[in-house]
Design a protein around this motif. Structure first.
Motif, PDB file in Angstrom:
ATOM      1  N   GLU A  29       0.841  -1.182   0.000  1.00 26.24           N
ATOM      2  CA  GLU A  29       0.000   0.000   0.000  1.00 26.24           C
ATOM      3  C   GLU A  29       0.884   1.242   0.000  1.00 26.24           C
ATOM      4  O   GLU A  29       1.974   1.255   0.530  1.00 26.24           O
ATOM      5  CB  GLU A  29      -0.873   0.003   1.262  1.00 26.24           C
ATOM      6  CG  GLU A  29      -1.839  -1.166   1.323  1.00 26.24           C
ATOM      7  CD  GLU A  29      -2.628  -1.167   2.611  1.00 26.24           C
ATOM      8  OE1 GLU A  29      -2.378  -0.276   3.445  1.00 26.24           O
ATOM      9  OE2 GLU A  29      -3.480  -2.045   2.776  1.00 26.24           O
ATOM     10  N   THR A  30       0.373   2.296  -0.614  1.00 23.72           N
ATOM     11  CA  THR A  30       1.125   3.537  -0.639  1.00 23.72           C
ATOM     12  C   THR A  30       0.954   4.258   0.683  1.00 23.72           C
ATOM     13  O   THR A  30      -0.147   4.395   1.190  1.00 23.72           O
ATOM     14  CB  THR A  30       0.619   4.447  -1.787  1.00 23.72           C
ATOM     15  OG1 THR A  30       0.804   3.755  -3.008  1.00 23.72           O
ATOM     16  CG2 THR A  30       1.372   5.749  -1.807  1.00 23.72           C
ATOM     17  N   GLY A  31       2.051   4.711   1.262  1.00 21.19           N
ATOM     18  CA  GLY A  31       1.989   5.416   2.528  1.00 21.19           C
ATOM     19  C   GLY A  31       2.542   6.824   2.370  1.00 21.19           C
ATOM     20  O   GLY A  31       2.370   7.451   1.329  1.00 21.19           O
ATOM     21  N   LEU A  32       3.255   7.306   3.375  1.00 20.84           N
ATOM     22  CA  LEU A  32       3.783   8.663   3.339  1.00 20.84           C
ATOM     23  C   LEU A  32       4.706   8.858   2.141  1.00 20.84           C
ATOM     24  O   LEU A  32       4.665   9.878   1.467  1.00 20.84           O
ATOM     25  CB  LEU A  32       4.536   8.961   4.647  1.00 20.84           C
ATOM     26  CG  LEU A  32       3.703   8.859   5.925  1.00 20.84           C
ATOM     27  CD1 LEU A  32       4.584   9.096   7.137  1.00 20.84           C
ATOM     28  CD2 LEU A  32       2.566   9.870   5.894  1.00 20.84           C
ATOM     29  N   THR A  33       5.555   7.883   1.898  1.00 23.18           N
ATOM     30  CA  THR A  33       6.457   7.967   0.750  1.00 23.18           C
ATOM     31  C   THR A  33       6.361   6.711  -0.096  1.00 23.18           C
ATOM     32  O   THR A  33       7.141   6.502  -0.995  1.00 23.18           O
ATOM     33  CB  THR A  33       7.925   8.145   1.211  1.00 23.18           C
ATOM     34  OG1 THR A  33       8.303   7.024   2.017  1.00 23.18           O
ATOM     35  CG2 THR A  33       8.089   9.415   2.021  1.00 23.18           C
ATOM     36  N   GLY A  35       5.169   2.312   0.100  1.00 17.62           N
ATOM     37  CA  GLY A  35       5.716   1.100   0.699  1.00 17.62           C
ATOM     38  C   GLY A  35       6.592   0.361  -0.290  1.00 17.62           C
ATOM     39  O   GLY A  35       6.608   0.668  -1.488  1.00 17.62           O
ATOM     40  N   TRP A  36       7.309  -0.636   0.213  1.00 15.64           N
ATOM     41  CA  TRP A  36       8.155  -1.440  -0.664  1.00 15.64           C
ATOM     42  C   TRP A  36       8.335  -2.815  -0.036  1.00 15.64           C
ATOM     43  O   TRP A  36       7.970  -3.018   1.125  1.00 15.64           O
ATOM     44  CB  TRP A  36       9.510  -0.766  -0.899  1.00 15.64           C
ATOM     45  CG  TRP A  36      10.315  -0.467   0.334  1.00 15.64           C
ATOM     46  CD1 TRP A  36      10.242   0.652   1.114  1.00 15.64           C
ATOM     47  CD2 TRP A  36      11.313  -1.300   0.930  1.00 15.64           C
ATOM     48  NE1 TRP A  36      11.138   0.577   2.155  1.00 15.64           N
ATOM     49  CE2 TRP A  36      11.806  -0.604   2.066  1.00 15.64           C
ATOM     50  CE3 TRP A  36      11.843  -2.548   0.617  1.00 15.64           C
ATOM     51  CZ2 TRP A  36      12.795  -1.136   2.885  1.00 15.64           C
ATOM     52  CZ3 TRP A  36      12.832  -3.080   1.445  1.00 15.64           C
ATOM     53  CH2 TRP A  36      13.297  -2.371   2.558  1.00 15.64           C
ATOM     54  N   ARG A  92       0.882 -15.733   4.504  1.00 14.16           N
ATOM     55  CA  ARG A  92       1.631 -15.338   3.308  1.00 14.16           C
ATOM     56  C   ARG A  92       3.143 -15.488   3.520  1.00 14.16           C
ATOM     57  O   ARG A  92       3.928 -15.114   2.653  1.00 14.16           O
ATOM     58  CB  ARG A  92       1.304 -13.892   2.940  1.00 14.16           C
ATOM     59  CG  ARG A  92      -0.138 -13.683   2.458  1.00 14.16           C
ATOM     60  CD  ARG A  92      -0.351 -12.257   1.984  1.00 14.16           C
ATOM     61  NE  ARG A  92      -1.674 -12.057   1.403  1.00 14.16           N
ATOM     62  CZ  ARG A  92      -2.728 -11.620   2.071  1.00 14.16           C
ATOM     63  NH1 ARG A  92      -2.620 -11.346   3.366  1.00 14.16           N
ATOM     64  NH2 ARG A  92      -3.895 -11.462   1.471  1.00 14.16           N
ATOM     65  N   VAL A  93       3.515 -16.000   4.673  1.00 15.42           N
ATOM     66  CA  VAL A  93       4.921 -16.245   5.012  1.00 15.42           C
ATOM     67  C   VAL A  93       5.744 -14.964   4.822  1.00 15.42           C
ATOM     68  O   VAL A  93       6.698 -14.907   4.051  1.00 15.42           O
ATOM     69  CB  VAL A  93       5.527 -17.400   4.168  1.00 15.42           C
ATOM     70  CG1 VAL A  93       6.827 -17.881   4.815  1.00 15.42           C
ATOM     71  CG2 VAL A  93       4.554 -18.561   4.040  1.00 15.42           C
ATOM     72  N   ARG A  94       5.361 -13.954   5.555  1.00 13.97           N
ATOM     73  CA  ARG A  94       6.040 -12.668   5.464  1.00 13.97           C
ATOM     74  C   ARG A  94       5.859 -11.896   6.765  1.00 13.97           C
ATOM     75  O   ARG A  94       5.020 -12.257   7.606  1.00 13.97           O
ATOM     76  CB  ARG A  94       5.458 -11.846   4.309  1.00 13.97           C
ATOM     77  CG  ARG A  94       4.015 -11.418   4.574  1.00 13.97           C
ATOM     78  CD  ARG A  94       3.406 -10.671   3.423  1.00 13.97           C
ATOM     79  NE  ARG A  94       2.087 -10.149   3.797  1.00 13.97           N
ATOM     80  CZ  ARG A  94       1.331  -9.394   3.020  1.00 13.97           C
ATOM     81  NH1 ARG A  94       1.754  -9.082   1.805  1.00 13.97           N
ATOM     82  NH2 ARG A  94       0.166  -8.960   3.438  1.00 13.97           N
ATOM     83  N   ALA A  95       6.634 -10.832   6.913  1.00 14.35           N
ATOM     84  CA  ALA A  95       6.456  -9.922   8.036  1.00 14.35           C
ATOM     85  C   ALA A  95       6.203  -8.539   7.472  1.00 14.35           C
ATOM     86  O   ALA A  95       6.611  -8.222   6.352  1.00 14.35           O
ATOM     87  CB  ALA A  95       7.688  -9.914   8.928  1.00 14.35           C
ATOM     88  N   ILE A  96       5.517  -7.705   8.237  1.00 18.09           N
ATOM     89  CA  ILE A  96       5.242  -6.325   7.840  1.00 18.09           C
ATOM     90  C   ILE A  96       5.897  -5.414   8.870  1.00 18.09           C
ATOM     91  O   ILE A  96       5.628  -5.530  10.067  1.00 18.09           O
ATOM     92  CB  ILE A  96       3.730  -6.056   7.765  1.00 18.09           C
ATOM     93  CG1 ILE A  96       3.075  -7.029   6.775  1.00 18.09           C
ATOM     94  CG2 ILE A  96       3.459  -4.609   7.366  1.00 18.09           C
ATOM     95  CD1 ILE A  96       1.557  -7.013   6.805  1.00 18.09           C
ATOM     96  N   VAL A  97       6.762  -4.542   8.405  1.00 14.50           N
ATOM     97  CA  VAL A  97       7.465  -3.606   9.278  1.00 14.50           C
ATOM     98  C   VAL A  97       6.903  -2.207   9.059  1.00 14.50           C
ATOM     99  O   VAL A  97       6.759  -1.764   7.909  1.00 14.50           O
ATOM    100  CB  VAL A  97       8.982  -3.602   8.999  1.00 14.50           C
ATOM    101  CG1 VAL A  97       9.679  -2.554   9.859  1.00 14.50           C
ATOM    102  CG2 VAL A  97       9.575  -4.979   9.259  1.00 14.50           C
ATOM    103  N   ARG A 121       6.025  -0.623   5.438  1.00 16.21           N
ATOM    104  CA  ARG A 121       4.965   0.376   5.313  1.00 16.21           C
ATOM    105  C   ARG A 121       5.276   1.589   6.187  1.00 16.21           C
ATOM    106  O   ARG A 121       5.943   1.483   7.215  1.00 16.21           O
ATOM    107  CB  ARG A 121       3.610  -0.229   5.703  1.00 16.21           C
ATOM    108  CG  ARG A 121       3.136  -1.271   4.700  1.00 16.21           C
ATOM    109  CD  ARG A 121       1.813  -1.868   5.090  1.00 16.21           C
ATOM    110  NE  ARG A 121       1.375  -2.845   4.097  1.00 16.21           N
ATOM    111  CZ  ARG A 121       0.446  -3.761   4.311  1.00 16.21           C
ATOM    112  NH1 ARG A 121      -0.145  -3.829   5.483  1.00 16.21           N
ATOM    113  NH2 ARG A 121       0.102  -4.606   3.357  1.00 16.21           N
ATOM    114  N   ASP A 122       4.771   2.732   5.766  1.00 16.59           N
ATOM    115  CA  ASP A 122       5.027   3.979   6.480  1.00 16.59           C
ATOM    116  C   ASP A 122       4.225   4.060   7.774  1.00 16.59           C
ATOM    117  O   ASP A 122       3.119   3.528   7.878  1.00 16.59           O
ATOM    118  CB  ASP A 122       4.673   5.166   5.603  1.00 16.59           C
ATOM    119  CG  ASP A 122       5.506   5.235   4.343  1.00 16.59           C
ATOM    120  OD1 ASP A 122       6.688   4.855   4.400  1.00 16.59           O
ATOM    121  OD2 ASP A 122       4.981   5.662   3.302  1.00 16.59           O
ATOM    122  N   ALA A 123       4.791   4.755   8.736  1.00 11.12           N
ATOM    123  CA  ALA A 123       4.122   4.986  10.014  1.00 11.12           C
ATOM    124  C   ALA A 123       4.194   6.469  10.337  1.00 11.12           C
ATOM    125  O   ALA A 123       5.141   7.161   9.936  1.00 11.12           O
ATOM    126  CB  ALA A 123       4.801   4.177  11.130  1.00 11.12           C
TER     127      ALA A 123
END
Length: 211
Positions: A29-33, A35-36, A92-97, A121-123
């Motif tokens: 998802e697109t955040g402040l700048t 995501g990747w 999905r065998v992943r982590a989200i930071v 993802r942006d915070a």
């Protein structure tokens, strides 16, 4: 790797979540700048499970668990103004930071991920900033109770959105606390009844698809 601090039921953690859904890698998802994702997200992986008490439960692969531990420890120690928290998506065998955008921290995440899939993802706020607010709010609980504002729980959210405050009267709490701390204070109010003791908190889990 998690602190033994509690909620109030104080659930104070800068954390990690678990879902279910395999298949193609998700577009960030697109955040402040924006995501990747790390290079490891280019490959699909089969979710792992473990059987406990006759039940089949999702499990975090050791390589992903180790990558999360590296990122969590490094984020807290070396990038406190950026790191907000993380969650694990076992399906999905992943982590989200979640992090306040930072090129040095992004490089650290890439190196720490190795061949695992990490979604970044942006915070809006770092864990360190939210914990300062958390501690201030905890210290003010007696004063709020004396003014009729009943607080059931306080928790620094792992996604960096703010400090979540559980209360039986959201409107009253929002009005009184915004007046005292300012309308830009990173406070999130949720309706919640009396305190219920919690077990020792673990890794946060990502929401189910569509939920």
């Amino acid at each position: 790797m998690r602190s033994d601090r509690y909620r109030l039921c104080l659930l104070l953690l800068g954390a990690v979540l678990v879902t279910s859904a395999c298949g193609e890698p998700e577009t960030p998802e697109t955040g402040l700048t924006g995501g990747w994702t790390t290079a490891g997200c280019e490959f699909s992986r089969t979710p792992e499970t473990v059987t406990m008490g006759g039940r089949i439960l999702p499990a975090t692969p050791p390589a992903l668990e180790a990558a999360m531990a590296r990122i969590d420890a490094g984020g807290r120690a070396d990038f406190p103004t950026s790191y907000a928290g993380l969650e694990v998506d076992q399906e999905r065998v992943r982590a989200i930071v979640y992090r306040v955008p930072s090129a040095p921290f992004d490089d650290f995440i890439r190196n720490s991920a190795e061949d695992t899939c990490i979604v970044v993802r942006d915070a809006g706020h770092s864990l360190a900033e939210l914990m300062e607010w958390n501690d201030r709010l905890v210290a003010d609980i007696p004063a709020w109770q004396a003014h009729g504002v009943r607080i059931s729980s306080i928790a620094a959210r792992h996604d960096g959105v703010g400090v979540e405050i559980g209360t039986g009267d959201v409107d009253l709490a929002r009005s009184e606390m915004s007046r005292r701390y300012g309308r830009t204070a990173p406070l999130v109010f949720v309706e919640q009844g009396p305190v219920v003791p919690l077990a020792v908190p673990g890794v946060p889990t990502a929401p189910q698809p569509g939920g």
